[in-house]
Write an enzyme that holds these catalytic residues in place. Structure first.
Site, PDB file in Angstrom:
ATOM      1  N   GLY A 192       0.836  -1.213   0.000  1.00 58.03           N
ATOM      2  CA  GLY A 192       0.000   0.000   0.000  1.00 58.03           C
ATOM      3  C   GLY A 192       0.863   1.251   0.000  1.00 58.03           C
ATOM      4  NE  ARG A 222      -1.879  -4.341  -1.591  1.00 60.14           N
ATOM      5  CZ  ARG A 222      -1.657  -3.768  -0.418  1.00 60.14           C
ATOM      6  NH1 ARG A 222      -0.662  -4.168   0.340  1.00 60.14           N
ATOM      7  NH2 ARG A 222      -2.416  -2.807   0.017  1.00 60.14           N
ATOM      8  CG  ASP A 242       3.643  -6.928   7.550  1.00 58.88           C
ATOM      9  OD1 ASP A 242       3.098  -6.464   6.525  1.00 58.88           O
ATOM     10  OD2 ASP A 242       3.024  -7.550   8.419  1.00 58.88           O
ATOM     11  CB  THR A 275       2.452   1.004   5.911  1.00 55.14           C
ATOM     12  OG1 THR A 275       1.096   0.784   6.325  1.00 55.14           O
ATOM     13  CG2 THR A 275       3.360   0.681   7.077  1.00 55.14           C
ATOM     14  CG  ASP A 299      -2.527   0.280   7.942  1.00 57.02           C
ATOM     15  OD1 ASP A 299      -3.142   1.274   7.526  1.00 57.02           O
ATOM     16  OD2 ASP A 299      -2.767  -0.874   7.554  1.00 57.02           O
ATOM     17  CG  ASP A 324       0.727  -2.342   9.901  1.00 58.17           C
ATOM     18  OD1 ASP A 324       1.614  -1.628   9.402  1.00 58.17           O
ATOM     19  OD2 ASP A 324       0.060  -3.151   9.239  1.00 58.17           O
ATOM     20  NE  ARG A 333      -3.687  -5.340   5.516  1.00 57.08           N
ATOM     21  CZ  ARG A 333      -3.067  -5.313   4.348  1.00 57.08           C
ATOM     22  NH1 ARG A 333      -3.647  -5.841   3.309  1.00 57.08           N
ATOM     23  NH2 ARG A 333      -1.878  -4.753   4.222  1.00 57.08           N
TER      24      ARG A 333
HETATM   25  P1  ADP Z   1       2.934  -4.374   2.579  1.00 57.10           P
HETATM   26  O1  ADP Z   1       4.363  -4.339   2.210  1.00 57.10           O
HETATM   27  O2  ADP Z   1       2.310  -3.020   2.640  1.00 57.10           O
HETATM   28  O3  ADP Z   1       2.668  -5.214   3.825  1.00 57.10           O
HETATM   29  P2  ADP Z   1       1.950  -6.599   0.952  1.00 57.10           P
HETATM   30  O4  ADP Z   1       1.664  -7.490   2.107  1.00 57.10           O
HETATM   31  O5  ADP Z   1       0.984  -6.592  -0.166  1.00 57.10           O
HETATM   32  O6  ADP Z   1       2.115  -5.073   1.397  1.00 57.10           O
HETATM   33  O7  ADP Z   1       3.387  -7.001   0.390  1.00 57.10           O
HETATM   34  C1  ADP Z   1       3.944  -6.321  -0.701  1.00 57.10           C
HETATM   35  C2  ADP Z   1       4.621  -7.303  -1.617  1.00 57.10           C
HETATM   36  O8  ADP Z   1       5.693  -7.953  -0.939  1.00 57.10           O
HETATM   37  C3  ADP Z   1       3.757  -8.472  -2.094  1.00 57.10           C
HETATM   38  O9  ADP Z   1       2.945  -8.129  -3.180  1.00 57.10           O
HETATM   39  C4  ADP Z   1       4.788  -9.497  -2.469  1.00 57.10           C
HETATM   40  O10 ADP Z   1       5.347  -9.227  -3.741  1.00 57.10           O
HETATM   41  C5  ADP Z   1       5.855  -9.278  -1.405  1.00 57.10           C
HETATM   42  N1  ADP Z   1       5.619 -10.236  -0.308  1.00 57.10           N
HETATM   43  C6  ADP Z   1       4.644 -10.214   0.608  1.00 57.10           C
HETATM   44  N2  ADP Z   1       4.703 -11.264   1.438  1.00 57.10           N
HETATM   45  C7  ADP Z   1       5.754 -11.999   1.033  1.00 57.10           C
HETATM   46  C8  ADP Z   1       6.341 -13.234   1.483  1.00 57.10           C
HETATM   47  N3  ADP Z   1       5.858 -13.915   2.506  1.00 57.10           N
HETATM   48  N4  ADP Z   1       7.430 -13.662   0.815  1.00 57.10           N
HETATM   49  C9  ADP Z   1       7.945 -12.986  -0.225  1.00 57.10           C
HETATM   50  N5  ADP Z   1       7.428 -11.829  -0.701  1.00 57.10           N
HETATM   51  C10 ADP Z   1       6.355 -11.337  -0.091  1.00 57.10           C
HETATM   52  O1  F6P Z   2      -1.692  -1.550   4.474  1.00 57.07           O
HETATM   53  C1  F6P Z   2      -2.245  -0.288   4.338  1.00 57.07           C
HETATM   54  C2  F6P Z   2      -3.679  -0.355   3.934  1.00 57.07           C
HETATM   55  O2  F6P Z   2      -4.008   0.963   3.718  1.00 57.07           O
HETATM   56  C3  F6P Z   2      -4.655  -1.029   4.918  1.00 57.07           C
HETATM   57  O3  F6P Z   2      -5.065  -0.203   5.969  1.00 57.07           O
HETATM   58  C4  F6P Z   2      -5.781  -1.425   4.028  1.00 57.07           C
HETATM   59  O4  F6P Z   2      -6.506  -2.505   4.541  1.00 57.07           O
HETATM   60  C5  F6P Z   2      -5.071  -1.798   2.772  1.00 57.07           C
HETATM   61  O5  F6P Z   2      -3.873  -1.055   2.733  1.00 57.07           O
HETATM   62  C6  F6P Z   2      -5.868  -1.570   1.528  1.00 57.07           C
HETATM   63  O6  F6P Z   2      -5.085  -1.898   0.447  1.00 57.07           O
HETATM   64  P1  F6P Z   2      -5.497  -1.812  -1.101  1.00 57.07           P
HETATM   65  O7  F6P Z   2      -4.752  -0.672  -1.655  1.00 57.07           O
HETATM   66  O8  F6P Z   2      -5.047  -3.097  -1.669  1.00 57.07           O
HETATM   67  O9  F6P Z   2      -6.986  -1.610  -1.154  1.00 57.07           O
END
Ligand code: ADP
Ligand code: F6P
Length: 355
Positions: free
Chosen positions: A14, A75, A106, A128, A130, A132, A174
């Site tokens: 995000g 993502r 994360d 982010t 959040d 978090d 989230r």
């Molecule tokens: P954020 O970084 O905000 O938590 P995501 O959870 O969507 O957002 O993670 C961002 C990107 O990081 C994912 O689309 C993926 O490409 C990579 N990613 C997420 N989780 C994993 C994982 N367990 N192992 C490897 N890559 C990951």
């Molecule tokens: O991780 C940040 C966040 O803004 C969350 O609070 C929310 O649930 C999520 O991203 C929404 O993501 P997307 O852009 O995929 O709708």
């Protein structure tokens, strides 16, 4: 020690206001140290596709004040597969990218951890809204998002006051109630509902009835996304049915993820971006840049993810003890406790002073 000639920078997950300030700081700090910078577009998707462009000093001019991310975000499920990872590593080898700064949440750090295992040194920066990421007191974008929320809620309050209405406002987060709790206090909400603590709906109904009886016209109830998407709309129905107060629902959603970053987010992003490059060029890898008690520090990604899991009750102390030495486990326990206590303190203050 590895000689860095070129590093990559990407934004993933995000988006968050202040990501551009971080990209700018990373780019300028690297160039100042004689290192070239590759902007990697669309997060890990761009790394897989080779969607990259060299960034010069002037390419990051006039972006510090801009919301979103000029490198775009994505993502990318493919990155979690061996095939996706192989393509990403190939891009790094072909473009001679010696290390990567990954800005995101994360999930992004988990991706960075995987890349590190394939001999590409990575440093994470928490971007982010959040807030978090438990290992850092503040994430980039959190302050801006909260300021946007209070601006919008102040506006809602005006119209609630005119019409003697209640407004249930759902904000993003989230798995974390930080945005809802802090903006609930700052906007003078009547109640705050977050996933971290139990909430008594019956007591709220009584509170609203009593306050209306003594002449209170407007009510704002802040609800975190983390309590579930049906909670806000069903609370609206219950309030109308049980109190007779006309009640509206507002889901602020992505609108608070955009906009020009605040001073605090710009400074935090600049400090973290600069520090990330310094650490990467010193040979540190598999780390995330954190803010602890106003100081920017580096923590292992493994530590940061485990601390998060501890804070969110997804891992036991026994499991932690199998992975980390006692000193580190104690540090995590103490940090998680302080963070939760601070949250509870704010939650209780809010309950006492908001009516
Ligand atoms: P954020 O970084 O905000 O938590 P995501 O959870 O969507 O957002 O993670 C961002 C990107 O990081 C994912 O689309 C993926 O490409 C990579 N990613 C997420 N989780 C994993 C994982 N367990 N192992 C490897 N890559 C990951
Ligand atoms: O991780 C940040 C966040 O803004 C969350 O609070 C929310 O649930 C999520 O991203 C929404 O993501 P997307 O852009 O995929 O709708």
């Amino acid at each position: 020690m590895k000689k860095f000639r070129k590093i990559g920078v990407l934004t993933s997950g995000g988006d968050a206001p202040g990501m551009n300030a971080a990209i700018r700081a990373v780019t300028r700090a690297a160039i100042a140290n004689g290192v070239e910078v590759m902007g990697i577009y669309r997060g890990y998707s761009g790394l897989i596709d080779g969607d990259c462009k060299t960034l010069g000093i002037r390419d990051v001019s006039n972006i510090i004040n801009k919301g979103g991310t000029v490198l775009y975000s994505d993502r990318c499920p493919e990155f979690k597969t061996p095939e996706g990872m192989a393509k990403a590593v190939k891009t790094c080898n072909e473009l001679e990218i010696d290390g990567i700064v990954a800005i995101g949440g994360d999930g992004t750090f988990r991706g960075a951890q995987d890349l590190t295992k394939h001999d590409i040194p990575c440093v994470g920066i928490p971007g982010t809204i959040d807030n978090d990421i438990t290992s850092t007191d503040n994430t980039i974008g959190y302050d801006t998002a909260m300021n946007t929320v209070i601006d919008l809620v102040d506006k809602l309050r005006d119209t609630c006051e005119s019409h003697a209405r209640c407004n249930v406002v759902e904000v993003m987060g989230r798995g974390a109630g930080d945005i809802a709790l802090n903006t609930g206090i700052a906007a003078g909400a009547t109640a705050v509902v977050i996933p971290e603590f139990d909430f008594d709906d019956d007591a709220l109904i009584e509170k609203l009835k009593a306050a209306r009886k003594i002449g209170k016209r407007n009510f704002i109830i802040m609800v975190s996304e983390g309590v579930g998407k049906d909670y806000g709309p069903s609370l609206v129905e219950r309030i109308e049915k049980d109190t007779g107060i006309e009640t509206k629902f507002a889901r602020l959603a992505h609108i608070v993820r955009g906009g020009s970053p605040t001073l605090r987010d710009r400074v935090l992003a600049s400090e973290m971006g600069h520090f990330a490059v310094e650490k990467l060029l010193m040979g540190r890898s598999n780390i995330v840049i954190c803010q602890r008690n106003n100081k920017v520090v580096a923590r292992d990604i493994d530590y940061a993810l485990s601390l998060d899991a501890l804070y969110k009750n997804k891992i036991t102390v026994d499991e932690l003890s199998q992975k980390f030495e006692e000193k580190l486990v104690n540090d995590m326990l103490s940090h998680a406790k302080i963070r939760r206590e601070k949250m509870l303190e704010l939650y209780n203050i809010q309950k006492e002073i908001n009516l």
